[in-house]
Design an enzyme around this catalytic site. Structure first.
Site, PDB file in Angstrom:
ATOM      1  N   ASP A  11       0.881  -1.177   0.000  1.00  0.00           N
ATOM      2  CA  ASP A  11       0.000   0.000   0.000  1.00  0.00           C
ATOM      3  C   ASP A  11       0.919   1.229   0.000  1.00  0.00           C
ATOM      4  OD1 ASP A  11      -2.402   1.580   0.369  1.00  0.00           O
ATOM      5  OD2 ASP A  11      -1.807   1.861   2.447  1.00  0.00           O
ATOM      6  N   SER A  12       0.314   2.404  -0.156  1.00  0.00           N
ATOM      7  CA  SER A  12       1.105   3.636  -0.081  1.00  0.00           C
ATOM      8  C   SER A  12       1.570   3.911   1.353  1.00  0.00           C
ATOM      9  CB  SER A  12       0.265   4.819  -0.566  1.00  0.00           C
ATOM     10  OG  SER A  12      -0.834   4.998   0.308  1.00  0.00           O
ATOM     11  N   CYS A  74      -4.191  -1.484  -1.979  1.00  0.00           N
ATOM     12  CA  CYS A  74      -4.340  -0.045  -2.135  1.00  0.00           C
ATOM     13  C   CYS A  74      -5.317   0.161  -3.288  1.00  0.00           C
ATOM     14  CB  CYS A  74      -2.977   0.558  -2.464  1.00  0.00           C
ATOM     15  SG  CYS A  74      -3.021   2.300  -2.893  1.00  0.00           S
ATOM     16  N   GLU A 155      -2.667   8.494   8.690  1.00  0.00           N
ATOM     17  CA  GLU A 155      -1.200   8.444   8.746  1.00  0.00           C
ATOM     18  C   GLU A 155      -0.652   9.213   9.960  1.00  0.00           C
ATOM     19  OE1 GLU A 155       1.133   6.747   6.796  1.00  0.00           O
ATOM     20  OE2 GLU A 155      -0.404   5.760   5.599  1.00  0.00           O
ATOM     21  N   CYS A 187     -10.850   2.980   0.071  1.00  0.00           N
ATOM     22  CA  CYS A 187      -9.436   3.294   0.318  1.00  0.00           C
ATOM     23  C   CYS A 187      -9.085   2.456   1.531  1.00  0.00           C
ATOM     24  CB  CYS A 187      -9.261   4.778   0.627  1.00  0.00           C
ATOM     25  SG  CYS A 187      -7.609   5.202   1.227  1.00  0.00           S
ATOM     26  N   HIS A 189      -7.114   2.832   3.823  1.00  0.00           N
ATOM     27  CA  HIS A 189      -6.937   3.575   5.077  1.00  0.00           C
ATOM     28  C   HIS A 189      -8.271   3.756   5.824  1.00  0.00           C
ATOM     29  CE1 HIS A 189      -3.038   4.715   3.379  1.00  0.00           C
ATOM     30  NE2 HIS A 189      -2.723   5.314   4.502  1.00  0.00           N
TER      31      HIS A 189
HETATM   32  N1  DGL Z   1      -4.635   3.442   0.923  1.00  0.00           N
HETATM   33  C1  DGL Z   1      -4.625   3.880  -0.408  1.00  0.00           C
HETATM   34  C2  DGL Z   1      -5.878   3.503  -1.152  1.00  0.00           C
HETATM   35  O1  DGL Z   1      -6.478   2.491  -0.834  1.00  0.00           O
HETATM   36  C3  DGL Z   1      -4.091   5.229  -0.800  1.00  0.00           C
HETATM   37  C4  DGL Z   1      -4.000   6.383   0.110  1.00  0.00           C
HETATM   38  C5  DGL Z   1      -3.080   7.457  -0.466  1.00  0.00           C
HETATM   39  O2  DGL Z   1      -1.871   7.221  -0.487  1.00  0.00           O
HETATM   40  O3  DGL Z   1      -3.574   8.505  -0.911  1.00  0.00           O
HETATM   41  O4  DGL Z   1      -6.265   4.155  -2.091  1.00  0.00           O
END
Ligand code: DGL
Length: 274
Positions: A11-12, A74, A155, A187, A189
């Site tokens: 993931d990012s 991600c 984050e 997302c 997150h």
């Molecule tokens: N967690 C990531 C997603 O599912 C990306 C969040 C990001 O880096 O902007 O899209």
């Protein structure tokens, strides 16, 4: 034939840990290498081509660690690069969008499904395409809303502040007016913000995150590819980041259950430069 190689997940940042949790729940014997690209996070505002390059590069990095399957945990990377990642590696690749879309199709009663995600995910139209493929008659209407600031809160480890609740009220207003009965947390997150999102949307809206559905897809792929570990001894779980390793380790232990504390590998220093 047992296959002791680890599953690669990326993931990012820390969002993909929501998928790791679900994988560990259904496949506790599997080893995992997790890569959080915190040195280049956030992906959301970046052009899709750039996210594609990052995703292919990270898949290669995981492959060098002899992973047997790669999970693109991600949504932004899945939206931008799933076919390219799949074509670039000789192992199965699982993304997070299609499993969530299938779950939403099953969950909605009124045919109005909300989607929240990063700007990249919403801009890509990948969810809309996945719905179209599964529902060519167009019986489900998708109402999409980008929520760029949500990722920053996660984050920072902030899932409860007043500022977060205010941001949630603002982002989710349109979806409440649209009377969606199902909301995809598009997302990885966002499941960490489930409490705040539920607080705003209320009990009548089903919140769907891709973790469980993706873990099911991973399970299916391991069984059908004869790739299950099925060996004795504890699995190894390694967490790497391309950014500050101490900060990453703190967040990993904050967001994963306490039993992971002893299971953390040594996060790597910057794996590559920007
Ligand atoms: N967690 C990531 C997603 O599912 C990306 C969040 C990001 O880096 O902007 O899209």
């Amino acid at each position: 034939m047992p296959d002791a190689r680890p599953i690669g997940v990326f993931d990012s940042g820390v969002g993909g840990l929501t998928v790791v949790r679900a994988i560990v729940d259904s496949l506790p014997g599997e080893s995992i290498v997790y890569f959080g690209d915190t040195g280049r996070y956030p992906y959301g505002p970046r052009p899709l081509e750039e996210i594609r390059d990052f995703a292919v590069q990270i898949a290669q990095h995981l492959l060098e660690q002899d992973v047997k399957l790669i999970v693109v945990a991600c949504n932004s990377a899945t939206a931008a690069a799933l076919p390219e990642v799949s074509a670039s590696v000789p192992v199965p690749v699982v993304g997070v969008i299609e499993p969530a879309v299938r779950a939403a199709m099953r969950a909605t009663a009124n045919g109005r499904v909300g989607l929240i995600g990063t700007e990249a995910t919403v801009r890509s139209g990948a969810y809309q395409r996945a719905f179209q493929a599964l529902d060519p008659a167009g019986t489900v209407e998708i109402i999409a809303q980008a929520c760029p600031r949500f990722v920053e809160f996660v984050e920072r480890g902030d899932t409860t502040s007043h500022e977060l609740l205010q941001a949630a009220e603002g982002y989710l207003a349109l979806l409440r007016v649209a009377s969606v009965d199902t909301l995809i947390l598009g997302c990885t997150h966002y499941p960490f913000l489930r409490g705040a999102i539920h607080h705003v949307m209320g009990d009548d809206v089903v919140l769907l995150s891709s973790g469980d559905a993706t873990a099911n897809a991973v399970y299916d792929a391991l069984v059908s590819g004869d790739l299950l570990r099925e060996t004795g001894g504890p699995p190894q779980r390694t967490f790497e980041s391309s950014g500050d390793p101490d900060r990453f380790a703190t967040l990993v232990t904050h967001f994963l259950n306490p039993q992971f504390r002893g299971a953390l590998g040594v996060p790597l220093l910057s794996v590559w430069e920007d």
